[in-house]
Design an enzyme around this catalytic site. Structure first.
Site, mmCIF file in Angstrom:
data_model
loop_
_atom_site.group_PDB
_atom_site.id
_atom_site.type_symbol
_atom_site.label_atom_id
_atom_site.label_comp_id
_atom_site.label_asym_id
_atom_site.label_seq_id
_atom_site.Cartn_x
_atom_site.Cartn_y
_atom_site.Cartn_z
ATOM 1 N N HIS A 107 1.224 -4.410 -3.971
ATOM 2 C CA HIS A 107 2.308 -3.858 -4.520
ATOM 3 C C HIS A 107 3.098 -5.031 -5.061
ATOM 4 O O HIS A 107 3.222 -6.022 -4.279
ATOM 5 C CB HIS A 107 3.387 -3.003 -3.465
ATOM 6 C CG HIS A 107 2.602 -1.983 -2.692
ATOM 7 N ND1 HIS A 107 1.782 -2.178 -1.541
ATOM 8 C CD2 HIS A 107 2.812 -0.749 -2.891
ATOM 9 C CE1 HIS A 107 1.345 -0.831 -1.124
ATOM 10 N NE2 HIS A 107 2.077 -0.052 -1.806
ATOM 11 N N ASP A 110 4.868 -6.849 -2.358
ATOM 12 C CA ASP A 110 4.118 -7.542 -1.390
ATOM 13 C C ASP A 110 3.903 -8.860 -1.621
ATOM 14 O O ASP A 110 3.945 -10.103 -0.855
ATOM 15 C CB ASP A 110 2.804 -7.061 -1.270
ATOM 16 C CG ASP A 110 2.415 -5.783 -1.024
ATOM 17 O OD1 ASP A 110 3.470 -5.082 -0.423
ATOM 18 O OD2 ASP A 110 1.425 -5.111 -1.185
ATOM 19 N N GLU A 238 -2.514 8.903 -5.323
ATOM 20 C CA GLU A 238 -3.112 8.903 -4.063
ATOM 21 C C GLU A 238 -2.530 9.768 -3.419
ATOM 22 O O GLU A 238 -1.060 9.911 -3.042
ATOM 23 C CB GLU A 238 -2.490 7.486 -3.407
ATOM 24 C CG GLU A 238 -3.206 7.442 -2.016
ATOM 25 C CD GLU A 238 -2.837 5.919 -1.596
ATOM 26 O OE1 GLU A 238 -3.108 4.749 -2.237
ATOM 27 O OE2 GLU A 238 -2.798 5.759 -0.368
ATOM 28 N N GLU A 274 -7.280 8.506 0.436
ATOM 29 C CA GLU A 274 -7.203 7.703 1.616
ATOM 30 C C GLU A 274 -7.748 8.492 2.620
ATOM 31 O O GLU A 274 -6.951 9.909 2.749
ATOM 32 C CB GLU A 274 -5.782 7.298 1.780
ATOM 33 C CG GLU A 274 -5.615 6.501 3.233
ATOM 34 C CD GLU A 274 -4.235 5.548 3.050
ATOM 35 O OE1 GLU A 274 -4.158 5.089 1.980
ATOM 36 O OE2 GLU A 274 -4.095 5.318 4.203
ATOM 37 N N HIS A 277 -4.882 10.105 5.011
ATOM 38 C CA HIS A 277 -4.082 10.919 4.469
ATOM 39 C C HIS A 277 -4.829 12.385 4.211
ATOM 40 O O HIS A 277 -4.073 13.662 4.587
ATOM 41 C CB HIS A 277 -3.723 10.685 2.936
ATOM 42 C CG HIS A 277 -3.033 9.336 2.949
ATOM 43 N ND1 HIS A 277 -2.681 8.672 1.578
ATOM 44 C CD2 HIS A 277 -2.483 8.445 3.755
ATOM 45 C CE1 HIS A 277 -1.889 7.574 1.971
ATOM 46 N NE2 HIS A 277 -1.871 7.438 3.234
ATOM 47 N N ASP A 302 -9.139 4.638 -0.469
ATOM 48 C CA ASP A 302 -8.453 3.780 0.672
ATOM 49 C C ASP A 302 -9.059 4.092 1.686
ATOM 50 O O ASP A 302 -9.017 4.975 2.317
ATOM 51 C CB ASP A 302 -6.929 4.031 0.596
ATOM 52 C CG ASP A 302 -6.168 3.383 -0.496
ATOM 53 O OD1 ASP A 302 -6.654 2.735 -1.260
ATOM 54 O OD2 ASP A 302 -4.800 3.452 -0.182
ATOM 55 N N ASP A 313 -0.041 8.621 10.344
ATOM 56 C CA ASP A 313 -0.907 7.459 9.576
ATOM 57 C C ASP A 313 -1.299 6.424 10.238
ATOM 58 O O ASP A 313 -0.374 5.445 10.140
ATOM 59 C CB ASP A 313 -0.328 7.386 8.103
ATOM 60 C CG ASP A 313 -1.031 6.914 7.049
ATOM 61 O OD1 ASP A 313 -2.426 6.919 7.354
ATOM 62 O OD2 ASP A 313 -0.406 6.649 6.163
ATOM 63 N N ASP A 345 -7.061 0.072 3.093
ATOM 64 C CA ASP A 345 -5.649 0.234 3.386
ATOM 65 C C ASP A 345 -5.592 0.475 4.940
ATOM 66 O O ASP A 345 -5.258 1.571 5.368
ATOM 67 C CB ASP A 345 -5.118 1.416 2.611
ATOM 68 C CG ASP A 345 -3.561 1.310 2.534
ATOM 69 O OD1 ASP A 345 -2.823 0.880 3.443
ATOM 70 O OD2 ASP A 345 -3.044 2.176 1.856
HETATM 71 C C1 XUL Z 1 0.849 4.487 2.450
HETATM 72 C C2 XUL Z 1 0.046 4.055 1.387
HETATM 73 C C3 XUL Z 1 0.092 3.094 0.412
HETATM 74 C C4 XUL Z 1 -0.425 3.405 -0.909
HETATM 75 C C5 XUL Z 1 -0.194 2.577 -1.861
HETATM 76 O O1 XUL Z 1 0.620 5.462 3.230
HETATM 77 O O2 XUL Z 1 -1.256 4.521 1.507
HETATM 78 O O3 XUL Z 1 -0.043 2.032 0.931
HETATM 79 O O4 XUL Z 1 -2.014 2.946 -0.742
HETATM 80 O O5 XUL Z 1 1.264 2.490 -2.309
HETATM 81 CO CO CO Z 2 -3.196 4.281 0.750
#
Ligand code: XUL
Ligand code: CO
Length: 443
Positions: A107, A110, A238, A274, A277, A302, A313, A345
């Site tokens: 990001h 970051d 995402e 992800e 998620h 992810d 999470d 991630d």
């Molecule tokens: C948050 C998440 C983020 C995204 C990118 O749960 O997964 O880090 O991957 O913004």
């Molecule tokens: Co993510």
């Protein structure tokens, strides 16, 4: 001193390039299963898996949580934010090179500290990404995707592009535009949108339709800008159902696919799924991968794992080989990644405080996916499970079943067929398939 330090200082001294030593090795700092040059189904493991290191968890997250302060000491931290960012960049490229991941993701904030206003923040980002470009060129590490963090700053507390207050959306645009520029400069293969604040806390104060229309409009504008500026990669959304919002609009694969089609974005956008998620949304990881794949919209992953005993999470490094096997079956099934990859991630636990734990965590995740890849390839090569699925649907391949699929039957004709006889009971054979799976994994 090893050959792998990047800047003026080696941050992970005493640790060299992580090598594949095989499953007999008792060296914790070696791969037991990830052998980057090993061919699996016509491609090397490196090419299949396209591992990526997440800048935010690996070099920014310090173990702090809502109940306690940072537990991890980072030797690259400095009281001067830009000095700290430059040290961190060196540490990051040293780590990514030593672990042997071909990609990273970040990001904007970051990598570059936020300034007093947007102009200063963008200046910092340009300065830092100029340096990152040099580091990419000298190490060969590439950018899997870039993104803008439009969820942490208090100005986004009511949403980013979905904010009820129009004046906030200009800030979002300024930040996203700068992050897209940075991604293009760094040759990013993708650009991700994750909408942590694109949702609501209470429906009582929310005009959901208007908020969704605004996100749709905003993403069209971002796509148009990026394409005009020369971005040829893939945009990703995402999905995540909640956290930090009570309800997030990008709930799961199915919801996002509907959204992309409704707002005319499905030719440029794919999904970045992800694992944790998907499980938060009440699905298996593989379920959300399959939904995206069936829509032709599975782009990237992810890679992490959740804790099924609790409902948030946890972003753990993946080690569950059943999950990685199912995931790799979906990825191989779509013909492999194009622009996407497996981005960790994932974060070390708060009490995994040694610097070497960053290596151990990635080794665990990379080995788990290497095992999953090989098991998935064995399942494909053997073909038994695929054949069972084909046979299960064989009644649709010819005769009346085929006529149904081709749209040649009316409901009356179909109903007349149903009158004739009671269908035979046909077993789904689930337990047998599960025993085959254990054979592929452990046989
Ligand atoms: C948050 C998440 C983020 C995204 C990118 O749960 O997964 O880090 O991957 O913004
Ligand atoms: Co993510």
């Amino acid at each position: 001193m090893s050959d792998y330090f990047i800047g003026n200082k080696e941050y992970f001294s005493g640790i060299g390039k992580i090598a594949y030593e095989g499953k007999g090795s008792d060296n914790p700092l070696a791969f037991k299963f990830y052998d980057p040059d090993k061919m699996v189904g016509g491609k090397t493991m490196r090419e299949h898996l396209r591992f990526s290191v997440a800048y935010w968890h690996s070099f920014c997250g310090d173990g702090g949580d809502p109940f306690g302060n940072a537990t991890m000491q980072y030797p690259w931290r400095d009281p001067d934010p830009m000095k700290s960012a430059k040290n961190k960049l060196d540490a990051a490229f040293e780590f990514i090179t030593k672990i042997g991941a071909p990609f990273y993701c970040f990001h904007d904030i970051d990598m570059a500290p936020e300034g007093a206003n947007r102009v200063e923040s963008e200046k910092n980002l340009i300065e830092m990404t100029d340096l990152a470009k040099e580091r990419q060129e000298s190490t060969g590490v590439k950018l899997l995707w870039g993104t803008a963090n439009v969820f942490s700053n208090p100005r986004y507390m009511n949403g980013a592009a979905s904010n009820p207050d129009f004046s906030v959306v200009g800030h979002v645009a300024h930040q996203v535009k700068a992050a897209i520029d940075a991604t293009i400069k760094l040759g990013g293969a993708g650009y991700t949108f994750w909408g942590g604040r694109e949702g609501y806390m209470s429906l009582w104060n929310t005009d959901m339709k208007r908020e969704l229309d605004h996100i749709g409009r905003f993403l069209n504008m971002a796509r148009d800008y990026a394409r005009k500026a020369g971005f040829t990669g893939t945009f990703y959304i995402e999905p995540k159902p909640m956290e930090p919002s009570k309800h997030q609009y990008d709930f799961d694969s199915a919801t996002v696919i509907g959204f992309l089609r409704q707002y005319g974005l499905d030719r440029d956008f794919k999904l970045n799924i992800e694992a944790n998620h998907a499980t938060l949304a009440g699905h298996d990881f593989a379920h959300d991968l399959r939904v995206a794949r069936d829509a032709g919209l599975l782009g990237s992953v992810d890679a992490n794992q959740g804790d099924l005993m609790n409902g948030w999470d946890t972003d753990e490094f993946p080690f569950d080989v059943y999950q990685t096997t199912m995931a790799m079956l979906e990825i191989l099934g779509m013909g492999g990644f194009v622009t996407g990859g497996l981005n960790f991630d994932a974060k070390r636990r708060r009490n995994s405080t040694d610097l070497e734990d960053l290596f151990l965590a990635h080794i665990t995740g990379m080995d788990a996916f290497a095992l999953g890849l090989q098991a998935a390839q064995r399942i494909i090569d053997d073909g038994k499970i695929a054949e069972m699925v084909r046979t299960r649907y064989a009644s649709w391949d010819s005769g009346d079943g085929d006529a149904f699929e081709a749209g040649k039957l009316t409901l009356e004709e179909l109903a007349a067929m149903g009158e004739k006889s009671e269908p035979k009971s046909v077993s789904g054979k689930q337990e047998y398939i599960e025993s085959l799976l254990n054979g592929y994994l452990f046989g």
